[in-house]
Design a protein around this motif. Structure first.
Motif, PDB file in Angstrom:
ATOM      1  N   VAL A  22       1.044  -1.105   0.070  1.00  0.00           N
ATOM      2  CA  VAL A  22      -0.007   0.176  -0.009  1.00  0.00           C
ATOM      3  C   VAL A  22       0.849   1.190   0.219  1.00  0.00           C
ATOM      4  O   VAL A  22       1.620   1.398   0.924  1.00  0.00           O
ATOM      5  CB  VAL A  22      -0.823   0.097   1.153  1.00  0.00           C
ATOM      6  CG1 VAL A  22      -1.573   1.342   1.281  1.00  0.00           C
ATOM      7  CG2 VAL A  22      -1.710  -1.281   1.283  1.00  0.00           C
ATOM      8  N   VAL A  23       0.694   2.140  -1.085  1.00  0.00           N
ATOM      9  CA  VAL A  23       1.487   3.201  -1.308  1.00  0.00           C
ATOM     10  C   VAL A  23       0.464   4.573  -0.985  1.00  0.00           C
ATOM     11  O   VAL A  23      -0.386   4.405  -2.055  1.00  0.00           O
ATOM     12  CB  VAL A  23       2.133   3.428  -2.249  1.00  0.00           C
ATOM     13  CG1 VAL A  23       3.046   4.761  -2.621  1.00  0.00           C
ATOM     14  CG2 VAL A  23       3.082   2.103  -2.325  1.00  0.00           C
ATOM     15  N   ALA A  24       0.499   5.504  -0.295  1.00  0.00           N
ATOM     16  CA  ALA A  24      -0.508   6.359   0.049  1.00  0.00           C
ATOM     17  C   ALA A  24       0.448   7.853  -0.689  1.00  0.00           C
ATOM     18  O   ALA A  24       1.390   8.239  -0.298  1.00  0.00           O
ATOM     19  CB  ALA A  24      -0.758   6.736   1.246  1.00  0.00           C
ATOM     20  N   GLU A  25      -0.314   8.594  -1.408  1.00  0.00           N
ATOM     21  CA  GLU A  25       0.369   9.892  -2.002  1.00  0.00           C
ATOM     22  C   GLU A  25       0.270  10.935  -0.483  1.00  0.00           C
ATOM     23  O   GLU A  25      -0.532  10.870   0.171  1.00  0.00           O
ATOM     24  CB  GLU A  25      -0.517  10.474  -2.995  1.00  0.00           C
ATOM     25  CG  GLU A  25      -0.650   9.432  -4.226  1.00  0.00           C
ATOM     26  CD  GLU A  25       0.721   9.652  -4.995  1.00  0.00           C
ATOM     27  OE1 GLU A  25       1.484  10.550  -4.973  1.00  0.00           O
ATOM     28  OE2 GLU A  25       0.957   8.498  -5.686  1.00  0.00           O
ATOM     29  N   PRO A  26       1.326  11.855  -0.780  1.00  0.00           N
ATOM     30  CA  PRO A  26       1.240  12.915   0.314  1.00  0.00           C
ATOM     31  C   PRO A  26      -0.282  13.557   0.536  1.00  0.00           C
ATOM     32  O   PRO A  26      -1.049  13.729  -0.705  1.00  0.00           O
ATOM     33  CB  PRO A  26       2.163  13.921  -0.398  1.00  0.00           C
ATOM     34  CG  PRO A  26       3.135  12.989  -1.095  1.00  0.00           C
ATOM     35  CD  PRO A  26       2.109  11.940  -1.846  1.00  0.00           C
ATOM     36  N   GLY A  27      -0.731  13.560   1.658  1.00  0.00           N
ATOM     37  CA  GLY A  27      -1.887  14.422   1.884  1.00  0.00           C
ATOM     38  C   GLY A  27      -3.089  13.287   1.709  1.00  0.00           C
ATOM     39  O   GLY A  27      -4.112  13.827   1.626  1.00  0.00           O
ATOM     40  N   THR A  28      -2.908  12.111   1.727  1.00  0.00           N
ATOM     41  CA  THR A  28      -3.828  11.193   1.559  1.00  0.00           C
ATOM     42  C   THR A  28      -3.788  10.248   2.748  1.00  0.00           C
ATOM     43  O   THR A  28      -2.914  10.026   3.411  1.00  0.00           O
ATOM     44  CB  THR A  28      -3.808  10.504   0.145  1.00  0.00           C
ATOM     45  OG1 THR A  28      -2.713   9.468   0.200  1.00  0.00           O
ATOM     46  CG2 THR A  28      -4.135  11.127  -0.876  1.00  0.00           C
TER      47      THR A  28
END
Length: 89
Positions: A22-28
């Protein structure tokens, strides 16, 4: 390799045999909920340094290792406050 990009508000389930990240974008925010463990161990891979290691389940880990992984009530409160601030809950 199969890559998915999920829409805001999406949810999905994975079989315990799936290899995933799982990779989350900045601000997410990505929330991962795990049910009871099916396996006694699983392989962890660090793509940045190319290392891998076996992670063992609760039945095989020491009390110290379990305590180190446990989220404190204070940290949980901080995360809930952030989710509330971002109007996600």
């Amino acid at each position: 390799m199969h890559v998915r990009q999920e829409r805001v508000g999406a949810s999905y389930a994975l079989h315990h045999s799936a290899v995933h990240a799982v990779v989350a974008e900045p601000g997410t925010v990505s929330l991962v909920l795990r049910g009871p463990a099916i396996k006694d161990q699983f392989l962890v891979m660090d793509a940045k340094n190319g290392k891998s290691w076996w992670q063992y389940g609760a039945t095989k880990e020491s009390l110290e290792d379990a305590a180190e992984k446990r989220m404190s009530p204070q940290r949980l409160e901080e995360l809930i406050a952030s989710l509330d601030e971002w109007q996600l809950i």
